[in-house]
Design an enzyme around this catalytic site. Structure first.
Site, mmCIF file in Angstrom:
data_model
loop_
_atom_site.group_PDB
_atom_site.id
_atom_site.type_symbol
_atom_site.label_atom_id
_atom_site.label_comp_id
_atom_site.label_asym_id
_atom_site.label_seq_id
_atom_site.Cartn_x
_atom_site.Cartn_y
_atom_site.Cartn_z
ATOM 1 N N ASP A 159 -8.122 -5.239 0.240
ATOM 2 C CA ASP A 159 -8.559 -6.043 -0.905
ATOM 3 C C ASP A 159 -8.142 -7.509 -0.795
ATOM 4 O O ASP A 159 -8.645 -8.349 -1.528
ATOM 5 C CB ASP A 159 -7.998 -5.451 -2.208
ATOM 6 C CG ASP A 159 -8.715 -4.166 -2.579
ATOM 7 O OD1 ASP A 159 -9.868 -3.999 -2.155
ATOM 8 O OD2 ASP A 159 -8.130 -3.330 -3.282
ATOM 9 N N HIS B 40 0.849 -1.187 0.000
ATOM 10 C CA HIS B 40 0.000 0.000 0.000
ATOM 11 C C HIS B 40 0.882 1.234 0.000
ATOM 12 O O HIS B 40 1.939 1.242 0.629
ATOM 13 C CB HIS B 40 -0.903 0.002 1.247
ATOM 14 C CG HIS B 40 -2.077 0.913 1.118
ATOM 15 N ND1 HIS B 40 -1.994 2.243 1.370
ATOM 16 C CD2 HIS B 40 -3.352 0.658 0.733
ATOM 17 C CE1 HIS B 40 -3.183 2.790 1.161
ATOM 18 N NE2 HIS B 40 -4.020 1.850 0.766
HETATM 19 N N1 ACO Z 1 4.028 -7.872 -4.076
HETATM 20 C C1 ACO Z 1 5.351 -7.860 -4.317
HETATM 21 N N2 ACO Z 1 6.107 -6.754 -4.281
HETATM 22 C C2 ACO Z 1 5.477 -5.589 -3.999
HETATM 23 C C3 ACO Z 1 4.111 -5.530 -3.747
HETATM 24 C C4 ACO Z 1 3.371 -6.729 -3.793
HETATM 25 N N3 ACO Z 1 2.063 -6.747 -3.575
HETATM 26 N N4 ACO Z 1 3.774 -4.256 -3.494
HETATM 27 C C5 ACO Z 1 4.884 -3.536 -3.604
HETATM 28 N N5 ACO Z 1 5.929 -4.333 -3.911
HETATM 29 C C6 ACO Z 1 7.290 -3.928 -4.121
HETATM 30 C C7 ACO Z 1 7.495 -3.494 -5.561
HETATM 31 O O1 ACO Z 1 7.863 -4.568 -6.386
HETATM 32 C C8 ACO Z 1 8.570 -2.463 -5.435
HETATM 33 O O2 ACO Z 1 9.803 -3.127 -5.265
HETATM 34 P P1 ACO Z 1 11.169 -2.511 -5.838
HETATM 35 O O3 ACO Z 1 11.333 -1.201 -5.132
HETATM 36 O O4 ACO Z 1 12.177 -3.559 -5.492
HETATM 37 O O5 ACO Z 1 10.923 -2.352 -7.314
HETATM 38 C C9 ACO Z 1 8.278 -1.786 -4.096
HETATM 39 O O6 ACO Z 1 7.515 -2.748 -3.348
HETATM 40 C C10 ACO Z 1 7.458 -0.508 -4.226
HETATM 41 O O7 ACO Z 1 6.384 -0.721 -5.114
HETATM 42 P P2 ACO Z 1 5.613 0.477 -5.815
HETATM 43 O O8 ACO Z 1 4.616 -0.074 -6.751
HETATM 44 O O9 ACO Z 1 6.568 1.507 -6.302
HETATM 45 O O10 ACO Z 1 4.933 1.113 -4.533
HETATM 46 P P3 ACO Z 1 3.609 1.880 -4.523
HETATM 47 O O11 ACO Z 1 3.552 2.683 -3.296
HETATM 48 O O12 ACO Z 1 3.350 2.564 -5.813
HETATM 49 O O13 ACO Z 1 2.668 0.573 -4.422
HETATM 50 C C11 ACO Z 1 0.691 -0.607 -4.676
HETATM 51 C C12 ACO Z 1 1.429 0.515 -3.951
HETATM 52 C C13 ACO Z 1 0.432 -0.179 -6.122
HETATM 53 C C14 ACO Z 1 -0.633 -0.814 -3.960
HETATM 54 C C15 ACO Z 1 1.531 -1.906 -4.663
HETATM 55 O O14 ACO Z 1 1.794 -2.291 -3.341
HETATM 56 C C16 ACO Z 1 0.863 -3.040 -5.428
HETATM 57 O O15 ACO Z 1 0.964 -3.127 -6.658
HETATM 58 N N6 ACO Z 1 0.139 -3.956 -4.692
HETATM 59 C C17 ACO Z 1 -0.624 -5.001 -5.336
HETATM 60 C C18 ACO Z 1 -1.960 -4.462 -5.815
HETATM 61 C C19 ACO Z 1 -2.892 -4.119 -4.666
HETATM 62 O O16 ACO Z 1 -3.073 -4.901 -3.754
HETATM 63 N N7 ACO Z 1 -3.512 -2.931 -4.735
HETATM 64 C C20 ACO Z 1 -4.521 -2.512 -3.766
HETATM 65 C C21 ACO Z 1 -4.071 -1.302 -3.004
HETATM 66 S S1 ACO Z 1 -5.210 -0.925 -1.728
HETATM 67 C C22 ACO Z 1 -6.487 -0.163 -2.481
HETATM 68 O O17 ACO Z 1 -6.384 0.480 -3.501
HETATM 69 C C23 ACO Z 1 -7.783 -0.342 -1.878
#
Ligand code: ACO
Length: 389
Positions: free
Chosen positions: A325, A266
């Site tokens: 979620d 998140h």
């Molecule tokens: N699984 C594996 N790795 C993850 C995950 C995950 N669920 N979430 C983040 N990471 C890692 C990324 O790979 C990235 O790693 P890196 O720095 O080595 O490349 C790092 O964490 C940061 O990820 P970002 O996408 O830049 O972080 P951001 O703050 O943009 O991410 C997000 C937030 C988009 C929610 C992300 O955690 C994700 O894609 N999660 C899965 C989708 C999800 O569950 N979304 C629901 C969010 S809650 C809502 O909207 C109600």
């Protein structure tokens, strides 16, 4: 063009940027805390109802009994849909459109039936917000029924917001437990700071557009799998894993191929999402009561959480934890809601957050207009088309 030394900082994803002040919700992402108007989410999920939470977000205080009764009556009164909107829903169902696309279109279409659509006074905006909020479950129930060749069930005024929704979906009055589960889901999704869909709808209202358009922007943005669509993706992920004993191998493969675990991570929570904690507990009860698919999904989710968190911790990534979620698909399945409808329910609840935020912003509005940093060339020579290589 700015030289490298004076190059402005680009805040990719607008991370860490405050765009407005609010009294609606506060997230303490480091300590698993969420408050609506100062009330801890745990207290609201345990004691409140969706209508009471909606009142709280619109009026910034809890209602007295007579106020809540009136508010509920106004919402119940507004549940009906114009015949034409039902026809649009039916047509889009026949085209096999995604439920979120149908919902987005139907809300947009509703605006044509609202004589106040262009009136931006606080009273009119509250009336319109209540209309959209009250009608959204009717739209979702209509598409669900039509997609199964079933008749549309007209709304009832004597049922609560979520009770009526479940009744319109399944043509059966829900049990007390089912009502409690749906109320909890609605309460937990009602409002959540300056998330992507809230921002999209705020940008729309900041142009002094209208409440319907602000909600349509919110729906369009919530649809994405990185936002509201994650519950649907989490459901398919659990189904792909199939059973708890396959989790270990699945996680190794997923992480090796840089696949994300859907429903984890998140932008703001760097600790356990408190909403996911509430849903996990409720899912435990659901698994015991229902058995079958909800129980299997629950067991897979619990095991996946254990293995994924262990793996993330080994990489020093204690900040990636389940978000809301991750745990809603289990409850939705128990309530007989298919995965392609999960995000529509998130939407039906979140309309209150978007509209409350829009009305809060309109008290002291300013056009939202950030900048993008141009990094291309300038003063290029225009070459006629027949001279281009
Ligand atoms: N699984 C594996 N790795 C993850 C995950 C995950 N669920 N979430 C983040 N990471 C890692 C990324 O790979 C990235 O790693 P890196 O720095 O080595 O490349 C790092 O964490 C940061 O990820 P970002 O996408 O830049 O972080 P951001 O703050 O943009 O991410 C997000 C937030 C988009 C929610 C992300 O955690 C994700 O894609 N999660 C899965 C989708 C999800 O569950 N979304 C629901 C969010 S809650 C809502 O909207 C109600």
């Amino acid at each position: 063009l700015a030289s490298q030394a004076e190059k402005p900082k680009v805040y990719k994803g607008l991370e860490g940027i405050y765009v407005t002040e609010t009294r609606l919700s506060y997230i303490d992402g480091l300590h698993s805390k969420l408050y609506y108007v100062g009330y801890p989410i745990e207290a609201l999920a345990k004691n409140s109802t969706y209508e009471e939470v909606a009142f709280l977000l619109y009026f910034l205080r809890l209602p007295r009994k007579d106020e809540l009764d009136l508010f509920k009556a106004l919402m119940a009164e507004a549940r009906e849909l114009p015949e034409d909107v039902l026809n649009v829903v039916k047509k889009m169902v026949s085209l096999k459109a995604h439920p979120m696309d149908i919902l987005r279109t139907a809300v947009s279409y509703l605006a044509a039936y609202d004589p106040e659509v262009g009136v931006n006074t606080p009273e009119s905006n509250l009336r319109k917000s209540l209309r959209i909020l009250s009608k959204a479950p009717s739209i979702i129930a209509a598409m669900y029924r039509f997609s199964r060749n079933l008749d549309y069930i007209p709304p009832r005024k004597d049922l609560s917001h979520v009770e009526n929704f479940l009744y319109m979906l399944h043509d059966k009055r829900p049990t007390e437990f089912e009502t409690k589960v749906m109320d909890t889901i609605f309460i937990l999704h009602a409002e959540h700071g300056m998330n992507a869909s809230a921002f999209a709808s705020l940008v729309t209202i900041s142009t002094l557009s209208d409440i319907y358009s602000a909600v349509v922007s919110g729906i369009a943005t919530l649809k994405g799998p990185l936002h509201g669509g994650a519950a649907e993706a989490a459901y398919y992920q659990f189904k792909e894993i199939g059973s708890p004993d396959k989790v270990e191998e699945w996680v190794q493969k997923a992480l090796a191929s840089k696949r994300r675990i859907m429903g984890m991570g998140h932008r703001v929570y760097k600790s356990y999402d408190p909403r996911a904690k509430i849903m996990r507990e409720l899912d435990g009860e659901i698994a015991k009561i229902y058995g079958g698919e909800p129980k299997l999904l629950y067991e897979i989710a619990i095991k996946l959480e254990e293995v994924a968190l262990r793996e993330f911790a080994e990489k020093g990534r204690m900040d990636i934890q389940p978000n809301i979620d991750y745990y809603t698909p289990i409850a939705y399945t128990a309530l007989g809601i298919p995965p392609e409808y999960f995000t529509t329910i998130f939407t039906a609840s979140r309309i209150v957050g978007w509209t409350a935020k829009a009305m809060e912003y309109l008290k002291d509005p300013r056009l939202i207009r950030p900048l993008d940093l141009y990094v291309g060339e300038l003063d290029k020579e225009y070459v006629p088309i027949d001279k281009r290589g």
